[in-house]
Design a protein around this motif. Structure first.
Motif, mmCIF file in Angstrom:
data_model
loop_
_atom_site.group_PDB
_atom_site.id
_atom_site.type_symbol
_atom_site.label_atom_id
_atom_site.label_comp_id
_atom_site.label_asym_id
_atom_site.label_seq_id
_atom_site.Cartn_x
_atom_site.Cartn_y
_atom_site.Cartn_z
ATOM 1 N N VAL A 140 0.612 -6.643 5.187
ATOM 2 C CA VAL A 140 0.712 -5.454 4.342
ATOM 3 C C VAL A 140 2.078 -4.814 4.536
ATOM 4 N N VAL A 141 2.608 -4.275 3.437
ATOM 5 C CA VAL A 141 3.812 -3.450 3.461
ATOM 6 C C VAL A 141 3.421 -2.068 2.948
ATOM 7 N N VAL A 142 3.740 -1.036 3.725
ATOM 8 C CA VAL A 142 3.417 0.337 3.344
ATOM 9 C C VAL A 142 4.671 0.995 2.779
ATOM 10 N N THR A 143 4.528 1.686 1.656
ATOM 11 C CA THR A 143 5.673 2.299 0.983
ATOM 12 C C THR A 143 5.528 3.826 0.911
ATOM 13 N N LYS A 144 6.613 4.479 0.505
ATOM 14 C CA LYS A 144 6.649 5.914 0.195
ATOM 15 C C LYS A 144 6.319 6.803 1.405
ATOM 16 N N ILE A 145 6.938 6.477 2.545
ATOM 17 C CA ILE A 145 6.808 7.323 3.730
ATOM 18 C C ILE A 145 8.094 8.144 3.860
ATOM 19 N N SER A 193 -7.786 2.560 3.932
ATOM 20 C CA SER A 193 -7.728 1.996 2.573
ATOM 21 C C SER A 193 -7.370 0.512 2.615
ATOM 22 N N VAL A 194 -6.450 0.140 3.509
ATOM 23 C CA VAL A 194 -6.071 -1.277 3.626
ATOM 24 C C VAL A 194 -7.237 -2.087 4.188
ATOM 25 N N CYS A 195 -7.925 -1.536 5.187
ATOM 26 C CA CYS A 195 -9.073 -2.248 5.766
ATOM 27 C C CYS A 195 -10.186 -2.446 4.737
ATOM 28 N N ALA A 196 -10.397 -1.432 3.897
ATOM 29 C CA ALA A 196 -11.416 -1.556 2.842
ATOM 30 C C ALA A 196 -11.030 -2.649 1.856
ATOM 31 N N ALA A 197 -9.742 -2.705 1.522
ATOM 32 C CA ALA A 197 -9.271 -3.759 0.612
ATOM 33 C C ALA A 197 -9.421 -5.130 1.262
ATOM 34 N N LYS A 198 -9.115 -5.212 2.556
ATOM 35 C CA LYS A 198 -9.233 -6.499 3.252
ATOM 36 C C LYS A 198 -10.684 -6.982 3.262
ATOM 37 N N GLU A 199 -11.621 -6.051 3.478
ATOM 38 C CA GLU A 199 -13.042 -6.434 3.454
ATOM 39 C C GLU A 199 -13.417 -7.022 2.100
ATOM 40 N N SER A 200 -12.898 -6.401 1.035
ATOM 41 C CA SER A 200 -13.184 -6.902 -0.307
ATOM 42 C C SER A 200 -12.575 -8.292 -0.515
ATOM 43 N N ALA A 237 0.836 -1.199 0.000
ATOM 44 C CA ALA A 237 0.000 0.000 0.000
ATOM 45 C C ALA A 237 0.870 1.249 0.000
ATOM 46 N N SER A 238 0.553 2.179 -0.873
ATOM 47 C CA SER A 238 1.307 3.427 -0.943
ATOM 48 C C SER A 238 0.849 4.379 0.158
ATOM 49 N N GLY A 239 1.831 4.993 0.824
ATOM 50 C CA GLY A 239 1.508 5.988 1.830
ATOM 51 C C GLY A 239 1.711 7.406 1.336
#
Length: 356
Positions: free
Chosen positions: A82-87, A64-71, A51-53
């Motif tokens: 999850v790995v978050v990038t661009k921080i 956004s990650v939780c919404a994706a997980k629900e899907s 996930a891009s930060g």
């Protein structure tokens, strides 16, 4: 089915398979999420989300990650982390702590937070040339030059020289030969920055004398490429270009490895890869297995539980592809009614009720 067959063929050669999903570039992110979920479920592969930060608050990242997980959950997929990038580096430590807490509350494993690196998002001249389908006029051996920013040089030579910077991509009309000469001189002069490249725009071609001058100038290691559009359209295309990471770009790959080594909990990732998972048989996997066996033997397939949806869809596919003959076991009227409900065409199937 083709994706599953390709996966099954390749996966037999390796202990671990990593399937890269789509990159969510563009306006169809929701559709891409559904597509990734379908692929994950089809090949029974757990999901590691990246996930891009960039330009997001911690709350927005978590939401956004939780919404994706629900899907993913709705579609029967397994999200393993999850790995978050661009921080940005100045808030990396604080962000990592807050995201760890936030994802922990949502029962989502945070496997790493990677820093923003501006150079990873900058294209090489080769990538620009390929994606624009440009003609290389000069300096093919210098297409590895890294572009920091594009700039239209529609001004006097003096003003343009004042605005030259390291990594600058000059975008100029192809008939502005004075600007080409200025760029040539600046590149061999120790007092000026190193330009990354030049794009010539329009239907004009540089004169033979200019091309001769370029080819004979020692130290002019600037690639020149040519495109048919005007400077405005070219600048828009370059600015909106999605930058990719290529196997031959060892400099960028080393940067990625460095950040992964520093900021990803690799032990946890390896543990997730080693976990023994009970394989799940989805309808497509079930169908594909039947198809492969039938193609190998070209015989009759007998399917019990003939009124089940996945059985009927498998039978319809086998009959449509003329892979084998099909016998469905069960009560005839129940099977016919169920086939009508799921729109499975089984007219050529033989139905046998073993109780009679």
């Amino acid at each position: 089915t083709k994706s599953l067959q390709s996966f099954n063929k390749v996966s037999q050669q390796y202990e671990v398979m990593v399937i890269e999903g789509t990159d969510f570039v563009g306006t169809l992110a929701a559709l891409e999420l559904d597509l990734n979920a379908i692929i994950s479920k089809t090949i029974d592969a757990p999901v590691l989300m990246v996930a891009s930060g960039e330009n997001r608050s911690n709350v927005e990242i978590i939401e956004s990650v939780c919404a994706a997980k629900e899907s993913f959950d709705e579609k029967g997929c397994e999200l393993i982390g999850v790995v978050v990038t661009k921080i940005h580096n100045d808030i990396l430590k604080k962000t990592t702590t807050e995201l760890n807490q936030g994802f922990s509350n949502k029962k989502i494993d945070l496997l790493g937070v990677l820093p923003f690196d501006d150079l990873l998002g900058r294209p090489r001249m080769k990538e620009i040339a390929v994606k624009l389908d440009a003609e290389v006029i000069h300096g093919e051996e210098y297409l590895n030059n890294l572009v920091i920013q594009p700039r239209v040089a529609a001004m006097s030579i003096g003003n343009a020289l004042d605005r030259f910077e390291d990594g600058l991509l000059l975008i100029i009309p192809a008939d502005r030969e004075g600007m080409i000469i200025a760029a040539m001189i600046s590149r061999v002069a120790a007092t000026y920055p190193n330009l990354a490249g030049i794009i010539l725009c329009g239907d004009f071609d540089p004169s033979e004398s200019i091309l001769k001058l370029i080819s004979g100038l020692t130290g002019f290691n600037i690639p020149i490429i040519k495109v048919p559009w005007d400077t405005y359209d070219t600048t828009v295309k370059v600015s909106n270009m999605a930058v990719s990471l290529y196997a031959e770009d060892t400099e960028k790959i080393r940067m990625v490895f460095r950040d992964i080594n520093r900021h990803v909990t690799r032990d946890k990732v390896y543990k997730l890869l080693d976990m023994k998972r009970e394989p799940r048989t989805t309808p497509i996997v079930f169908l594909n297995g039947l198809m492969e066996k039938a193609q190998n033997f070209k015989k009759v397939i007998v399917l019990p539980e003939g009124s089940e949806e996945r059985t009927l869809k498998a039978a319809a596919k086998i009959l449509a592809d003329d892979v084998a003959e099909v016998i469905l076991l069960g009560e005839k009227d129940s099977i016919r009614d169920a086939a009508t409900r799921v729109d499975a065409k089984i007219d050529r199937a033989q139905i046998i009720n073993p109780l009679h």
